[in-house]
Scaffold this motif. Structure first.
Motif, short mmCIF file in Angstrom:
data_model
loop_
_atom_site.label_atom_id
_atom_site.label_comp_id
_atom_site.label_asym_id
_atom_site.label_seq_id
_atom_site.Cartn_x
_atom_site.Cartn_y
_atom_site.Cartn_z
N GLY A 243 0.73 -1.31 -0.10
CA GLY A 243 -0.04 0.04 0.01
C GLY A 243 0.94 1.24 0.01
O GLY A 243 0.46 2.29 -0.01
N TYR A 244 2.05 1.22 -0.50
CA TYR A 244 3.10 2.43 -0.35
C TYR A 244 2.72 3.22 -1.68
O TYR A 244 2.57 2.46 -2.79
N ASP A 245 2.75 4.44 -1.60
CA ASP A 245 2.56 5.24 -2.67
C ASP A 245 3.67 5.10 -3.87
O ASP A 245 3.51 5.39 -5.07
N SER A 246 4.56 4.88 -3.35
CA SER A 246 5.92 4.97 -4.06
C SER A 246 7.14 3.88 -3.56
O SER A 246 6.94 3.47 -2.47
N VAL A 247 7.88 3.37 -4.38
CA VAL A 247 8.95 2.56 -3.96
C VAL A 247 9.88 3.38 -3.05
O VAL A 247 10.50 2.92 -2.09
N ALA A 248 9.94 4.52 -3.34
CA ALA A 248 10.85 5.54 -2.46
C ALA A 248 10.41 5.41 -0.95
O ALA A 248 11.26 5.59 -0.20
N ALA A 249 9.13 5.58 -0.93
CA ALA A 249 8.59 5.43 0.64
C ALA A 249 8.71 4.46 1.39
O ALA A 249 9.09 4.33 2.31
N PHE A 250 8.63 3.26 0.51
CA PHE A 250 9.04 2.01 1.31
C PHE A 250 10.24 1.75 1.56
O PHE A 250 10.70 1.20 2.56
N THR A 251 11.08 2.07 0.50
CA THR A 251 12.51 2.04 0.93
C THR A 251 13.04 2.80 1.87
O THR A 251 13.86 2.54 2.72
N THR A 252 12.52 4.06 2.05
CA THR A 252 12.58 5.02 3.07
C THR A 252 12.48 4.38 4.56
O THR A 252 13.32 4.27 5.46
N MET A 253 11.14 3.79 4.74
CA MET A 253 10.77 3.25 5.80
C MET A 253 11.61 1.84 5.89
O MET A 253 12.10 1.84 7.22
N PHE A 254 11.97 1.37 5.03
CA PHE A 254 12.90 0.09 5.15
C PHE A 254 14.30 0.37 5.68
O PHE A 254 14.82 -0.14 6.71
N ARG A 255 14.67 1.29 5.15
CA ARG A 255 16.11 1.79 5.56
C ARG A 255 16.05 2.33 7.13
O ARG A 255 17.07 2.02 7.77
N ARG A 256 15.21 2.84 7.55
CA ARG A 256 15.05 3.39 8.61
C ARG A 256 14.84 2.31 9.80
O ARG A 256 15.45 2.20 10.90
N MET A 257 14.21 1.23 9.35
CA MET A 257 13.99 0.15 10.14
C MET A 257 15.14 -0.96 10.21
O MET A 257 15.45 -1.53 11.37
N MET A 258 15.72 -1.17 9.01
CA MET A 258 16.88 -2.29 8.93
C MET A 258 18.18 -1.62 8.56
O MET A 258 19.19 -2.40 8.73
N GLY A 259 18.24 -0.24 8.54
CA GLY A 259 19.73 0.25 8.33
C GLY A 259 20.25 0.19 6.89
O GLY A 259 21.45 0.61 6.71
N ALA A 260 19.54 -0.18 6.08
CA ALA A 260 19.91 -0.20 4.57
C ALA A 260 18.75 -0.36 3.75
O ALA A 260 17.65 -0.96 4.12
N ALA A 261 18.86 0.04 2.58
CA ALA A 261 17.91 -0.21 1.51
C ALA A 261 17.81 -1.52 1.07
O ALA A 261 18.66 -2.33 1.43
N PRO A 262 16.31 -2.10 0.81
CA PRO A 262 16.15 -3.52 0.44
C PRO A 262 17.11 -4.13 -0.41
O PRO A 262 17.58 -5.22 0.28
N ARG A 263 17.66 -3.72 -1.69
CA ARG A 263 18.49 -4.21 -2.42
C ARG A 263 19.82 -4.24 -1.78
O ARG A 263 20.61 -5.57 -1.95
N ALA A 264 20.49 -3.35 -1.22
CA ALA A 264 21.69 -3.59 -0.48
C ALA A 264 21.71 -4.22 0.75
O ALA A 264 22.60 -5.00 0.85
N TYR A 265 20.49 -4.41 1.45
CA TYR A 265 20.44 -5.35 2.50
C TYR A 265 20.51 -6.78 2.17
O TYR A 265 21.20 -7.51 2.92
N PHE A 266 19.97 -7.28 1.01
CA PHE A 266 20.06 -8.63 0.49
C PHE A 266 21.16 -8.78 -0.30
O PHE A 266 21.68 -9.97 -0.50
N LYS A 267 22.01 -7.80 -0.81
CA LYS A 267 22.91 -8.06 -1.60
C LYS A 267 24.26 -8.30 -0.69
O LYS A 267 25.09 -9.04 -1.18
N ALA A 268 24.32 -7.63 0.20
CA ALA A 268 25.55 -7.72 1.23
C ALA A 268 25.11 -7.76 2.68
O ALA A 268 25.55 -6.70 3.44
#
Length: 272
Positions: A243-268
């Motif tokens: 339900g996020y309006d944009s990928v950027a909004a979701f990525t911002t939330m994910f980075r705040r919670m997990m310390g990295a953007a989704p792609r970076a989090y799973f790549k490294a």
């Protein structure tokens, strides 16, 4: 026939689990490490052990549940489970887990709450070595176990726990959100369902869970997104489904919670 074989396999896994629990309780060494493999959908029934468990998800995603809440353990993460805590485990995909069971006396401050931690390269190598056959006579086993224990106590926490309220009405609302998560959670709608004012509901929610509804919603979104992202789904698809309006909004939330953007989090993952 296929269903019969599956039932038989589940029965054998359940028997093996009981045997593992007996071996854990009979172990004399401070750290007892073993590997386990489970198929997708397998449910480990309520159980506990007298040792603290450090369980590493080498492959697949686990969900651990207890009276303290629910925790998601995706690949490259591990979970601390306190001694004596009754819990269940559900496999979200085929799972390979490596577990170190630690005698409470071997820890200066044994954990009393469940914690999810990110696994470092060194911790990963040590837990893999710990579950492999080691020559006890050479002293290598003691060295590996001692270094493993030192390293895992340093691992950083990750906010993958999801506290659930004890109130049955509120718990039902939370389960409903988990089934159909959305970034557009409206407090007034939830408050109305419990015949409460907005202010009374927010206070009640914090009292029941220990966190705000906003924080809980973000944790629930990550909780839902992680296994999908780990399974290879695109960030765009997951973000829009939540339900996020944009990928950027979701990525911002994910980075705040997990310390990295989704792609970076799973790549490294070893960096986080």
């Amino acid at each position: 026939m296929a269903k019969f074989k599956q039932t038989l396999a589940m029965s054998e896994l359940a028997k093996l689990h009981v045997e593992r629990l007996a071996a854990i309780e009979a172990a004399s060494e401070p750290v007892y490490a073993i590997p386990s493999e489970y198929p997708a959908g397998y449910h480990v029934k309520p159980h506990s052990h007298t040792r603290v468990q450090f369980v590493y998800a080498r492959a697949g995603v686990m969900m651990v549940s207890s009276i303290q809440g629910r925790w998601m353990v995706p690949p490259q993460h591990a979970l601390w489970i306190p001694a004596g805590l009754v819990h269940t485990v559900d496999m979200l995909g085929d799972v390979t887990m490596l577990s170190a069971y630690v005698a409470p006396s071997a820890l200066a401050d044994p954990p009393t709450v469940v914690r999810v931690v990110a696994v470092s390269d060194l911790a990963r190598a040590l837990i893999i070595a710990a579950v492999a056959p080691l020559d006890a006579q050479s002293g290598r086993r003691d060295l590996v176990m001692a270094l493993l224990l030192d390293e895992v106590l340093r691992l950083p926490d990750r906010p993958l726990g999801l506290p659930f309220p004890s109130d049955t009405r509120l718990a039902a609302l939370c389960r409903g959100f988990m089934e159909t998560p959305s970034a557009r959670l409206i407090i007034d709608d939830l408050a109305e369902q419990l015949a409460m004012s907005r202010r009374a509901f927010t206070r009640f929610f914090r009292k029941e869970t220990g966190i705000s509804l906003s924080t809980w919603r973000q944790q629930a979104a990550v909780f839902t997104a992680l296994p999908r992202l780990a399974g290879g789904e695109t960030v765009t698809a997951v973000a829009l489904d939540l339900g996020y309006d944009s990928v950027a909004a979701f990525t911002t939330m994910f980075r705040r919670m997990m310390g990295a953007a989704p792609r970076a989090y799973f790549k490294a993952p070893e960096q986080y």
